[in-house]
Write an enzyme that holds these catalytic residues in place. Structure first.
Site, PDB file in Angstrom:
ATOM      1  N   ASP A 393      -4.234   2.999   1.639  1.00  0.00           N
ATOM      2  CA  ASP A 393      -2.890   3.005   1.070  1.00  0.00           C
ATOM      3  C   ASP A 393      -2.426   4.430   0.815  1.00  0.00           C
ATOM      4  O   ASP A 393      -3.230   5.355   0.679  1.00  0.00           O
ATOM      5  CB  ASP A 393      -2.883   2.217  -0.239  1.00  0.00           C
ATOM      6  CG  ASP A 393      -1.489   1.748  -0.640  1.00  0.00           C
ATOM      7  OD1 ASP A 393      -0.574   1.804   0.210  1.00  0.00           O
ATOM      8  OD2 ASP A 393      -1.322   1.324  -1.790  1.00  0.00           O
ATOM      9  N   GLU A 396       0.870   8.203   3.956  1.00  0.00           N
ATOM     10  CA  GLU A 396       1.926   8.958   4.649  1.00  0.00           C
ATOM     11  C   GLU A 396       1.602  10.459   4.767  1.00  0.00           C
ATOM     12  O   GLU A 396       1.960  11.015   5.818  1.00  0.00           O
ATOM     13  CB  GLU A 396       3.267   8.778   3.927  1.00  0.00           C
ATOM     14  CG  GLU A 396       3.820   7.370   3.967  1.00  0.00           C
ATOM     15  CD  GLU A 396       3.109   6.434   3.005  1.00  0.00           C
ATOM     16  OE1 GLU A 396       3.107   5.227   3.275  1.00  0.00           O
ATOM     17  OE2 GLU A 396       2.545   6.911   2.003  1.00  0.00           O
ATOM     18  N   ASP A 461       6.406  -1.683   0.851  1.00  0.00           N
ATOM     19  CA  ASP A 461       6.746  -2.362  -0.399  1.00  0.00           C
ATOM     20  C   ASP A 461       8.126  -3.006  -0.342  1.00  0.00           C
ATOM     21  O   ASP A 461       9.079  -2.595  -1.012  1.00  0.00           O
ATOM     22  CB  ASP A 461       6.671  -1.373  -1.561  1.00  0.00           C
ATOM     23  CG  ASP A 461       5.268  -0.851  -1.782  1.00  0.00           C
ATOM     24  OD1 ASP A 461       4.308  -1.517  -1.341  1.00  0.00           O
ATOM     25  OD2 ASP A 461       5.115   0.230  -2.383  1.00  0.00           O
TER      26      ASP A 461
END
Length: 799
Positions: A393, A396, A461
């Site tokens: 997670d 990026e 999300d």
């Protein structure tokens, strides 16, 4: 030769050719300000690189893994033009007023506008577009299928709570596909922009801060050809473990071992199939903030993690852990991270620290070999405890200051390949230390070619609203075209405490026909179906059971993706590439080749307007009703399921009911055939292996069942055949496949759309019993398919 429209208006008078050199593997054209290298990779792929004067050949590609084939090429030259013909691709260069254009089999594709340009803002490459071509690509965005008209940042960035519109998301790619049946991949991970004709002047532009000016042009006769070529260039997705196609128990998050045990007990009580449980960040800390980077089970709330994981495995449930690349200064590993020198640096060579939502942090430098080994050792330790899958997670990375330095470049230079590098770390770790195992790697950020590491991306999300749901088919369809065939969403929606049972039901019903079935949400409203009210729970259970029944079909789609790069979810224009009415359609899509799916995306919707592709007639999956090829009709909706239709002539293999994929076997399965008198012959297949072994197909440990139909006069002939890999019979693994290949199979054959009871059905020339149901128009019979034989069914129809 035919040239691209607009080429005369898009020439560069300041660039001139000085020298042309034909080499065995490429063409070099030297200009007054640099040199071009035109290199064919295959007969349908050619790469163009511009190296400005004074610069050297730039770094190797992070995306391309294909070695160029030996392609016969010829150069044709006169005073006006150069034409470099390599396979099906031709590069045309205007000598007088410099310009480059391309054709595929003499069909115009695209032309450079002013070509390579440099400005104070960086570098750019421009291309002329036809006025009516639709554009796709640029990674994960929520814009509508045709993305023309936007200038999109190439910078991976999370968008919390997005709905129907998002111009910047977790996964950007410098890749564009056109409705004219070509693709351009700009082979440079540096941050920048893709301008898809935002100025409405028919120009496509790639803008970068720095880095290589290289692009690959890909063409083909079908979308399957083009996507197959792109994934050949950048790498194919390995088969995931078969349990990845089951149902996941997941939320943000499970706080303790006792809570996780109680959740799985609830699945058993409700008899809802489940294959995995995912632990969000509470597994390493009691609080959201301050503990990231611990990367070890919190002993207070998880006192016996290894026993817990083993107990789950005994139930057929795999354990997946979230991990992040951030080491907080307050975490238990901060001192270790500093001492081991595994963090990205500031200009003074010290660990670069900064604040973000979870605390004050450093970032693991995944481009440093020592840091990679340090991180991999943590994964190995957790795997030794029984962990079966990994959730990466915030990759990026979620916050990535421009001043931060990695071993191989600045934050801006490597930002878009950070998640790519992370997936590579895990994939290569498995190849080295667990070469017979398939990793499960769930991540939300990556780059062109991340599919070759087995990355399974999700759409971030998303808001728990109807607007959030409406964007999901588009995102998954686009990413599937770009090689990332396992793009999926948090089923039910993630962000916000919105309790909407209809939304939840429709999202899960859609999830049956998306690559990964994983309800996940913030815990204020339950994401797990076992905690929903009874009517909603029953509908969710039915959807999950259908997901498991479709496992033979879905796993075969995964095999086809692995072999050919074809996406699991496919836009309707795959079926009709020349139909402009479908160029922006995402309200319906193809699930594989043979299922047409129409998600319900609006609250209270009673009817749906559905187009049935002209390539075949279609049958309602639930009722058997026939819909004519090329028709558009209004279909009544029911709460029990979303509209799904089957292509005429299709074979749909389905599994017997199971509670997890560990119980799955092809020794007994159902085979549905959808008879259509308009289809003279058809074929289908079912791929099977042990579900866990890496490269099982390449090692010959598989069975590939082939199904064929032939309709002649008043006879329908169905043939079932099987090809076993060379090592299938060996004790390759301790699962069912090594035995199943040598065993008889019991197949319940269901033939749809039979309007009258057959006169007779023969199996291996002997009459067999069958049942015909007039109301459903179905013929059902049980077939014992003997090992190492071809089973032939002859259905004798009535006049």
């Amino acid at each position: 030769m035919q040239f691209c429209a607009g080429n005369l208006a898009a020439q560069n008078a300041s660039r001139s050719i000085q020298r042309v050199s034909v080499q065995p593997a490429y063409l070099e054209v030297v200009t007054n300000d640099g040199r071009y290298i035109f290199k064919p990779y295959t007969k349908n792929i050619i790469e163009t690189s511009f190296i400005p004067a004074g610069e050297h050949v730039q770094q190797a590609s992070h995306a391309v893994v294909l070695r160029p084939e030996k392609i016969k090429a010829q150069l044709h030259s006169d005073k006006q033009h150069l034409s470099y013909v390599a396979g099906n691709m031709t590069v045309h260069i205007n000598r007088v007023l410099f310009q480059i254009s391309y054709t595929y089999k003499d069909k115009a594709l695209i032309a450079e506008d002013q070509g390579y340009q440099r400005s104070a803002q960086g570098r750019s490459l421009g291309f002329r577009l036809d006025q009516d071509e639709a554009l796709y690509g640029a990674g994960a965005r929520a814009l509508g299928m045709n993305r023309r008209g936007y200038r999109l940042p190439l910078y991976n960035k999370a968008h919390y709570g997005y709905e129907e519109h998002s111009e910047q998301m977790n996964f950007s790619m410098p890749l564009v596909f056109s409705s004219k049946m070509y693709g351009i991949h700009f082979d440079n991970p540096t941050t920048g922009f893709l301008d898809l004709d935002s100025k409405k002047n028919n120009v496509l532009a790639y803008e970068s801060l720095s880095g290589r000016q290289t692009y690959q042009l890909i063409a083909g006769d079908s979308w399957e050809d083009i996507i197959s070529a792109y994934t050949q260039l950048t790498g194919r997705q390995p088969l995931p473990p078969r349990w990845a196609f089951g149902n996941f128990a997941s939320r943000f998050g499970y706080h303790s071992e006792s809570e996780a045990r109680s959740v799985l007990a609830k699945y058993q009580e409700e008899q809802i199939p489940v294959d995995a449980i995912i632990f969000d960040l509470y597994w390493f800390g009691k609080d959201i903030k301050g503990t990231m980077g611990n990367l070890a089970f919190d002993k207070d709330h998880f006192p016996q993690p290894q026993k817990m994981i083993a107990d789950f495995a005994q139930q057929g449930v795999k354990t997946i852990l979230i991990t992040e690349p951030f080491i907080l200064t307050s975490s238990a590993r901060w001192k270790e991270a500093v001492a081991e020198n595994i963090l990205a640096k500031d200009q003074q060579g010290q660990p670069f620290t900064y604040d973000f939502y979870f605390g004050h942090t450093g970032l693991i430098d995944l481009f440093d070999a020592h840091a990679q080994q340090w991180f991999w050792n943590i994964y190995k330790n957790l795997k030794a405890q029984g962990v079966a899958g990994w959730w990466g997670d915030l990759g990026e990375p979620e916050v990535h200051p421009a001043g931060l330095q990695h071993q191989t470049g600045s934050a801006d230079q490597v930002h878009n390949i950070y998640g790519h590098q992370w997936a590579k770390l895990i994939a290569e770790g498995y190849r080295k230390d667990y070469p017979q195992e398939r990793p499960f790697i769930l991540m939300r950020a990556g780059y062109s070619g991340s599919q070759r590491f087995g990355m399974i991306p999700w759409s971030g999300d998303v808001n728990r609203t109807w607007g959030g749901l409406r964007s999901q088919p588009e995102i998954a369809l686009q990413m599937g075209m770009q090689g990332m065939a396992y793009m999926h969403s948090d089923l039910g929606g993630f962000a916000g405490a919105n309790l909407d049972d209809e939304l939840y039901t429709r999202w899960l019903q859609y999830g049956v026909f998306q690559p990964v079935f994983r309800p996940h949400a913030q815990e204020e409203v339950a994401s797990e179906p076992v905690f929903r009210e009874p009517a909603t729970r029953a509908l969710a259970k039915a959807a999950i059971e259908l997901r498991y029944r479709l496992l033979p079909y879905n796993y075969t789609l995964a095999f086809e993706n692995n072999q050919h790069g074809w996406p699991l979810m496919r836009p309707l224009f795959f079926a009709e590439p020349m139909n402009p009415a479908l160029s922006a359609a995402s309200d319906s899509y193809l699930w594989g080749h043979d299922l047409l799916v129409h998600p319900v995306l609006k609250a209270g919707q009673k009817k749906a307007d559905i187009y049935f592709p002209a390539s075949s007639n279609w049958f309602d999956f639930y009722t058997g009703q026939t819909y004519a090829a090329g028709s558009r009709l209004s279909v009544d909706l029911v709460r029990e399921h979303i509209p799904v239709f089957v292509r005429g002539g299709a074979f749909i293999p389905m599994a017997k009911p199971v509670q997890n994929t560990g119980q799955y076997s092809t020794r007994a399965f159902d085979l549905h055939y959808y008879y259509d008198p308009a289809v003279a012959a058809s074929q289908g297949q079912l791929y099977d292996d042990d579900g866990v072994t890496a490269k099982a197909f390449e090692q010959g440990a598989y069975t590939l069942m082939k199904f064929r139909s032939e309709h002649r006069q008043q006879e329908l002939v169905l043939t079932l055949d099987a090809v076993n890999g060379a090592n299938t019979r060996k004790n390759f693994s301790k699962t069912h496949v090594s035995q199943a290949a040598a065993s008889d199979r019991r197949v319940q054959v269901v033939i749809h759309n039979i309007t009258a009871a057959p006169k007779k059905i023969l199996l291996q020339n002997q009459p067999v019993a069958f049942a015909w149901d007039a109301s459903s128009r179905q013929v059902t019979l049980d077939v014992v398919w003997k090992a190492d034989t071809t089973a032939t069914l002859v259905v004798q129809m009535r006049d």
